[in-house]
Design a protein around this motif. Structure first.
Motif, short mmCIF file in Angstrom:
data_model
loop_
_atom_site.label_atom_id
_atom_site.label_comp_id
_atom_site.label_asym_id
_atom_site.label_seq_id
_atom_site.Cartn_x
_atom_site.Cartn_y
_atom_site.Cartn_z
N LEU A 137 -9.66 4.93 0.38
CA LEU A 137 -8.35 4.67 0.47
C LEU A 137 -7.15 5.50 -0.27
O LEU A 137 -6.78 5.28 -1.24
N LEU A 138 -5.63 5.27 0.59
CA LEU A 138 -4.49 5.81 -0.20
C LEU A 138 -3.48 5.26 -0.06
O LEU A 138 -3.14 4.56 0.45
N PRO A 139 -3.81 3.92 -1.22
CA PRO A 139 -2.69 3.59 -1.11
C PRO A 139 -1.36 4.04 -1.62
O PRO A 139 -0.41 4.92 -2.55
N PHE A 140 -0.33 3.32 -0.82
CA PHE A 140 1.07 3.34 -0.94
C PHE A 140 1.78 2.22 -1.32
O PHE A 140 1.75 1.26 0.14
N TYR A 141 3.02 2.17 -2.42
CA TYR A 141 3.16 0.68 -2.58
C TYR A 141 4.23 1.08 -2.83
O TYR A 141 5.15 2.14 -3.08
N ASP A 142 4.89 -0.15 -1.72
CA ASP A 142 6.50 -0.19 -2.26
C ASP A 142 6.97 -1.74 -3.03
O ASP A 142 6.71 -2.04 -3.48
N PRO A 143 7.85 -1.00 -4.72
CA PRO A 143 8.13 -2.04 -5.06
C PRO A 143 8.34 -3.17 -5.17
O PRO A 143 9.36 -4.18 -5.63
N ASP A 144 9.32 -2.53 -4.13
CA ASP A 144 11.31 -3.35 -4.03
C ASP A 144 10.16 -5.15 -2.90
O ASP A 144 11.00 -5.58 -3.40
N SER A 145 9.16 -4.67 -1.91
CA SER A 145 8.70 -5.47 -1.60
C SER A 145 7.02 -6.20 -2.39
O SER A 145 6.38 -7.04 -1.79
N GLY A 176 -6.55 5.11 5.15
CA GLY A 176 -8.09 5.81 4.96
C GLY A 176 -8.10 7.17 5.56
O GLY A 176 -7.79 7.02 6.67
N LYS A 177 -8.00 7.58 4.59
CA LYS A 177 -8.11 9.14 6.09
C LYS A 177 -9.62 9.31 6.24
O LYS A 177 -11.21 9.34 6.57
N GLY A 178 -9.55 9.45 7.77
CA GLY A 178 -10.58 9.02 8.61
C GLY A 178 -10.58 7.33 9.64
O GLY A 178 -10.35 7.93 10.92
N ASP A 179 -9.20 6.82 9.43
CA ASP A 179 -9.45 5.15 9.76
C ASP A 179 -8.33 5.75 10.62
O ASP A 179 -7.55 5.78 10.83
N SER A 180 -8.40 4.51 11.57
CA SER A 180 -7.48 4.50 12.60
C SER A 180 -6.73 3.44 12.75
O SER A 180 -5.73 2.97 13.55
N SER A 181 -6.74 2.55 11.31
CA SER A 181 -5.45 1.52 10.69
C SER A 181 -5.17 1.57 9.99
O SER A 181 -4.99 2.64 9.09
N ILE A 182 -4.10 1.06 9.14
CA ILE A 182 -3.05 0.32 8.37
C ILE A 182 -3.29 -0.79 7.64
O ILE A 182 -2.77 -2.12 8.78
N ARG A 183 -4.30 -0.86 6.47
CA ARG A 183 -4.36 -2.41 6.02
C ARG A 183 -2.81 -2.82 5.63
O ARG A 183 -2.91 -1.49 4.02
N TYR A 184 -2.09 -3.99 5.39
CA TYR A 184 -1.17 -4.63 4.03
C TYR A 184 -1.14 -5.24 3.61
O TYR A 184 -2.30 -6.44 4.05
N PHE A 185 -1.39 -5.79 2.47
CA PHE A 185 -1.54 -6.61 1.48
C PHE A 185 0.07 -7.52 0.36
O PHE A 185 0.63 -6.24 0.09
N GLU A 186 0.09 -8.31 0.19
CA GLU A 186 1.32 -8.45 -0.81
C GLU A 186 0.66 -8.29 -2.33
O GLU A 186 0.05 -9.72 -2.00
N ILE A 215 10.88 -1.92 6.89
CA ILE A 215 10.69 -2.05 5.65
C ILE A 215 9.67 -1.17 5.34
O ILE A 215 10.02 -0.72 3.78
N ALA A 216 8.61 0.04 5.86
CA ALA A 216 8.48 0.90 5.41
C ALA A 216 7.84 1.80 7.17
O ALA A 216 8.03 1.40 7.82
N ARG A 217 8.48 2.78 6.62
CA ARG A 217 8.15 3.94 7.50
C ARG A 217 7.17 5.30 7.18
O ARG A 217 6.78 5.67 6.32
N PHE A 218 5.73 5.30 8.33
CA PHE A 218 4.59 6.29 7.82
C PHE A 218 5.31 7.24 8.39
O PHE A 218 5.59 7.17 9.57
N TYR A 219 4.41 8.11 8.39
CA TYR A 219 4.20 9.58 9.48
C TYR A 219 2.41 10.47 9.33
O TYR A 219 2.38 10.70 7.81
#
Length: 471
Positions: free
Chosen positions: A270-278, A285-295, A333-337
């Motif tokens: 699981l590669l974590p991408f953190y946004d400190p503003d929010s 996850g590499k090979g996953d087809s989803s992005i989970r997000y948590f506050e 509030i976020a954009r992924f490629y």
């Protein structure tokens, strides 16, 4: 009867949406190298993707606006003699990118604002100091020209890119392969994870491990760690039973986790991408087809699940846009490629709002492109928080920054005392370099005009034939 109270949060309804088909980047041969980096780096001007390349390593750099099908002969950035493993844009200059490779070197490149006519083969500088493959890169968040690299030799080197010198070498702290390295917000500390299953907090200038935790996650698979706004460490890893797990840790008390949650059974790191503003963390996850997000908040259970963006295709890698590159008018509030096998697809995270006005609560002042310190100031012990900018009027990246800033910062004409520099066209006098650049661009435009004229002539001939046929 007690009523269950729903947690109040402005991010509870964040939703993800894939961009329309014409906003994707098609026909890109994404690298197939087995390596757990994101393979993609993005900033407000450019999208960079590690690609398959014969006879060495390469990556492609596209202007963000160049969506659609990418020509198979589009120029690449080529210079490494083995596969590229990681790339990272400089946070203080949108035209400068670093690349790390299996060939043991780190190269720093100047990317022009115009589309080059041929491959970019000459880096500004080549940094040689590792004895094995270099798989991790990370620019310092606040100091100009300070770049960190970590290699298969279990060494972390911190460079001054402006001179090519090694500022610091941390070579006796990790007994095994380093899996991830992350700076804190002002660049005074590092969080590292290692194959020996230990999470370490390191003060690089003192060369000391200031805190460590063995088996933050008990599984043998790679662990990842990032600093949060509150100074905690967020980790992803695996349980002994190979279930994926996330954790939140207080470096002042590593005995017990602040939070620990099992997620699912899957092999992908699981590669974590953190946004400190929010204070939202996105897990891809590499090979996953989803992005989970948590506050992440100060209230139990501290890590609050928000939602999952799901799609059909698995992801080969992921790029994460800095906050200044987002569209504030759409409450983005976020954009992924997201990297597929042959394309890159933007995914936009939005907070639904009815008003078209600027949303102050979603967009606090965020780190801008100006460094807060020089490399020497940071090395001498100074710390500074990032220089913040407001996004109220949107962010416009500066044009041609490489010509104005680079001779002063990145392109240092003094001979470096550290590793050798590669000689490049950029070392020629600026006027000559600019002249060659302009001539290249003029030639390319002429070729395009000629091709268009030939096409127009062919269409006119077809039209005449059709008219003659109807008569």
């Amino acid at each position: 009867m007690s009523r269950r109270v729903v947690r109040q949060s402005k991010f509870r309804h964040v939703f993800g949406q894939a961009a329309k088909a014409d906003q994707s980047y098609e026909d890109i041969r994404v690298s197939k190298v087995t390596w757990d980096s994101s393979f993609c780096a993005v900033n407000p001007k450019f999208l960079a993707i590690i690609v398959e390349a014969g006879g060495g390593g390469a990556f492609i750099v596209l202007p963000l606006a160049k969506t659609g099908r990418v020509d198979k002969n589009y120029p690449l950035v080529t210079g490494h003699t083995a596969p590229v493993l990681d790339i990272d844009w400089c946070p203080h200059n949108d035209n400068v990118i670093a690349s790390a490779s299996d060939d043991t070197t780190v190269m720093v490149w100047q990317v022009p604002d115009y589309t080059p006519v041929r491959n970019i083969t000459e880096p500004i500088i080549t940094l040689e100091g590792h004895s094995k493959r270099v798989g991790i890169l990370s620019w310092h968040p606040t100091a100009r020209n300070v770049l960190l690299s970590a290699g298969g030799d279990n060494v972390i080197i911190i460079w001054n890119v402006g001179t090519g010198e090694v500022l610091l070498s941390l070579d006796d702290m990790h007994p095994d392969v380093i899996h991830s390295v992350c700076w804190n917000s002002n660049g005074s500390l590092l969080a590292t994870t290692c194959k020996d299953k230990t999470l370490r907090i390191i003060d690089p200038r003192k060369g000391q491990v200031v805190a460590e935790r063995f088996a933050a996650h008990e599984g043998m698979r790679p662990m990842r760690a990032v600093f949060t706004r509150q100074g905690h460490i967020f980790t992803t890893g695996f349980t002994r039973m190979s279930q994926r797990e996330l954790g939140l840790w207080d470096p002042n008390n590593f005995e017990e986790p602040v939070a620990l949650q099992e997620m699912d059974t899957s092999n992908g790191v699981l590669l974590p991408f953190y946004d400190p503003d929010s204070s939202i963390i996105y897990l891809c996850g590499k090979g996953d087809s989803s992005i989970r997000y948590f506050e992440i908040t100060d209230e139990p259970p501290f890590v609050h699940y928000l939602n999952t963006f799901s799609s059909k295709e698995p992801q080969r890698g992921m790029g994460f846009m800095p906050k200044r590159g987002l569209d504030v008018s759409k409450c983005e509030i976020a954009r992924f490629y997201k990297l597929h096998e042959r394309k890159c697809e933007p995914i936009i995270m939005t907070v639904p709002r009815k008003s078209d006005l600027f949303q102050d609560d979603l967009y606090p002042d965020t780190p801008g492109p100006e460094p807060a310190l020089e490399a020497d100031e940071w090395l001498s012990g100074q710390d500074a928080e990032p220089v913040l900018i407001s996004l109220r009027d949107g962010y416009v990246p500066p044009k041609h920054r490489e010509l104005r800033v680079t001779k002063r910062n990145i392109l240092d004409v003094r001979p470096p005392s550290g590793p050798r520099r590669s000689q490049s066209a950029s070392d020629a006098p600026l006027s000559q370099h600019t002249l060659e650049t302009l001539l290249d661009e003029i030639r390319a435009l002429r070729e395009q005009v000629q091709a268009q004229e030939q096409r127009i002539t062919a269409l006119e001939n077809m039209l005449c034939e059709l008219v003659d046929g109807t008569d």
